[in-house]
Design a protein around this motif. Structure first.
Motif, mmCIF file in Angstrom:
data_model
loop_
_atom_site.group_PDB
_atom_site.id
_atom_site.type_symbol
_atom_site.label_atom_id
_atom_site.label_comp_id
_atom_site.label_asym_id
_atom_site.label_seq_id
_atom_site.Cartn_x
_atom_site.Cartn_y
_atom_site.Cartn_z
ATOM 1 N N SER A 53 0.840 -1.192 0.000
ATOM 2 C CA SER A 53 0.000 0.000 0.000
ATOM 3 C C SER A 53 0.875 1.242 0.000
ATOM 4 O O SER A 53 2.005 1.224 0.500
ATOM 5 N N TYR A 86 1.317 6.180 3.853
ATOM 6 C CA TYR A 86 0.316 7.179 4.250
ATOM 7 C C TYR A 86 0.558 7.518 5.718
ATOM 8 O O TYR A 86 -0.036 6.911 6.615
ATOM 9 N N PHE A 138 -2.991 13.048 -1.368
ATOM 10 C CA PHE A 138 -3.747 12.535 -0.233
ATOM 11 C C PHE A 138 -4.748 13.523 0.357
ATOM 12 O O PHE A 138 -5.844 13.139 0.728
ATOM 13 N N TRP A 194 -3.346 2.088 -6.607
ATOM 14 C CA TRP A 194 -3.929 1.437 -5.424
ATOM 15 C C TRP A 194 -5.418 1.738 -5.395
ATOM 16 O O TRP A 194 -5.922 2.558 -6.171
ATOM 17 N N TYR A 229 -8.440 3.471 -3.273
ATOM 18 C CA TYR A 229 -8.548 4.581 -2.334
ATOM 19 C C TYR A 229 -10.014 4.848 -1.995
ATOM 20 O O TYR A 229 -10.907 4.684 -2.843
ATOM 21 N N PHE A 257 -8.011 11.553 -0.016
ATOM 22 C CA PHE A 257 -8.110 10.181 -0.519
ATOM 23 C C PHE A 257 -7.154 9.307 0.272
ATOM 24 O O PHE A 257 -5.968 9.615 0.424
ATOM 25 N N PRO A 278 -5.597 5.507 1.238
ATOM 26 C CA PRO A 278 -5.358 4.154 0.739
ATOM 27 C C PRO A 278 -6.141 3.123 1.553
ATOM 28 O O PRO A 278 -6.169 3.176 2.779
#
Length: 363
Positions: free
Chosen positions: A155, A158, A327, A344, A346, A359, A361
């Motif tokens: 992933s 984040y 993000f 990925w 989201y 957004f 993950p």
């Protein structure tokens, strides 16, 4: 290598003290007799399976470093994509002279990503151990060993903590299920402790809202403590507004403070809002309009490719929102493309009043 540490002898117990000389002190020399030796990787090669992220994958054991004077040691386990350990990472640390560590498939997969290993290819992950005293002295480095590792697609990194609105005054319900996609994240800011949200808030008898850290759990929550102040108690009151309307909510999780500032009702309501760009393969991915607030949009488990995108209204570029921030951010009409660094799935949230977006993950 030898280090001299001044110590005071009292009642037969050696007490570590400062390094300044004193008439009633003696010099005690600690000699690092041996370095820690990386003894055993429980496997020499490993193919990680994304279907079993919690399964045990690898155990690492090493011999203790030896010193002439007994001292407590701690260890840093380092990993690298090369034997020179350039751009190495500390995978884990131990205290109280612990000399073993275990990792799951997910642990190793995230570690592989952190040092740049490529998904679905067999590559060497190198390991070494550094021993230190609890005061970060007497650093000694072990030998190097390696594991032939095949990671899966990890992933995206984040490194953010999200907070979510819940309640019949803010999202229309108190459903705290982890699968409840109507719960909305607050917008993160440049300060790690400060979050904001702009949207519709309703009022009435038994109508309020709270803020939670984890969907599906009430263990970490923020509610009403006193005017302008939040409470983290499980028995905290509901936050409320004096009248129905659109507000900007700001909270500070460090100061445990909050403010609600009323703003004018939005003048424009859009029929659709979608994502469009190279990350969507130049196809509009439609967001779902909230049944509670017509200016709040979301979509779950959307696959985005590496590339860029913008939010746009009515499937047209006439009104679009963007800014150069991955993000989360505040998009402006005609702004920069929003970057996506890794393909990925989201969860995506957008607010057409403020242009704010998030957004996240999907793990």
């Amino acid at each position: 290598m030898k280090h001299s540490i001044f110590q005071k002898l009292a009642a037969g117990i050696i007490i570590l003290s400062g390094l300044s000389a004193c008439d009633d002190r003696e010099i005690v020399t600690i000699d690092t007799e041996t370095t820690p030796v990386l003894m055993d990787l429980s496997k020499s090669s490993l193919v990680l399976d994304p279907n079993f992220p919690a399964n045990p994958a690898l155990t690492i054991t090493w011999k203790s470093a030896k010193t002439t004077v007994p001292v407590e040691l701690k260890y840093n386990l380092e990993i690298s994509a090369n034997k020179a350990f350039t751009n190495s990472k500390v995978l884990a640390s131990t205290n109280q002279s612990q000399t073993n560590l275990s990792f799951t498939f997910k642990d190793l997969n995230e570690a592989a990503k952190s040092i740049g290993l490529v998904a679905y290819q067999a590559q060497n992950m190198y390991f070494r151990v550094t021993s230190l005293t609890t005061s970060n002295q007497l650093a000694q480095v072990s030998n190097i060993t390696n594991l032939m590792l095949t990671p899966y697609l990890a992933s995206p990194t984040y490194p953010y903590s999200d907070l979510f609105l819940i309640g019949n005054a803010a999202v229309g319900n108190w459903d705290n299920a982890a699968s409840n996609n109507t719960l909305l994240p607050l917008l993160k800011t440049s300060s790690a402790n400060v979050y904001t949200y702009t949207g519709l808030f309703k009022m009435g008898t038994d109508v309020g809202f709270k803020i939670i850290k984890v969907k599906g759990s009430w263990d970490a929550q923020f509610g009403f403590g006193s005017p302008g102040n939040l409470s983290t108690s499980g028995g905290s009151g509901n936050l409320t507004v004096p009248e129905e309307g659109y507000y900007k909510l700001t909270i500070d999780t460090s100061a445990l403070s909050f403010s609600l500032v009323k703003i004018p009702n939005p003048a424009v309501t859009y029929t659709t809002v979608s994502l469009f760009g190279t990350s969507t393969l130049s196809t509009d991915i439609q967001l779902t309009k909230s049944t509670f607030d017509p200016h709040s949009w979301s979509a779950s488990k959307v696959t985005l490719k590496e590339g860029v995108f913008k939010f746009r209204a009515n499937n047209s570029g006439t009104v679009n929102w963007g800014t150069n921030s991955e993000f989360f951010g505040v998009g402006v009409n005609g702004g920069a493309d929003i970057p996506v660094s890794a393909e990925w799935q989201y969860d995506i949230y957008f607010n057409d009043i403020s242009g704010s977006y998030t957004f996240i993950p999907v793990k």
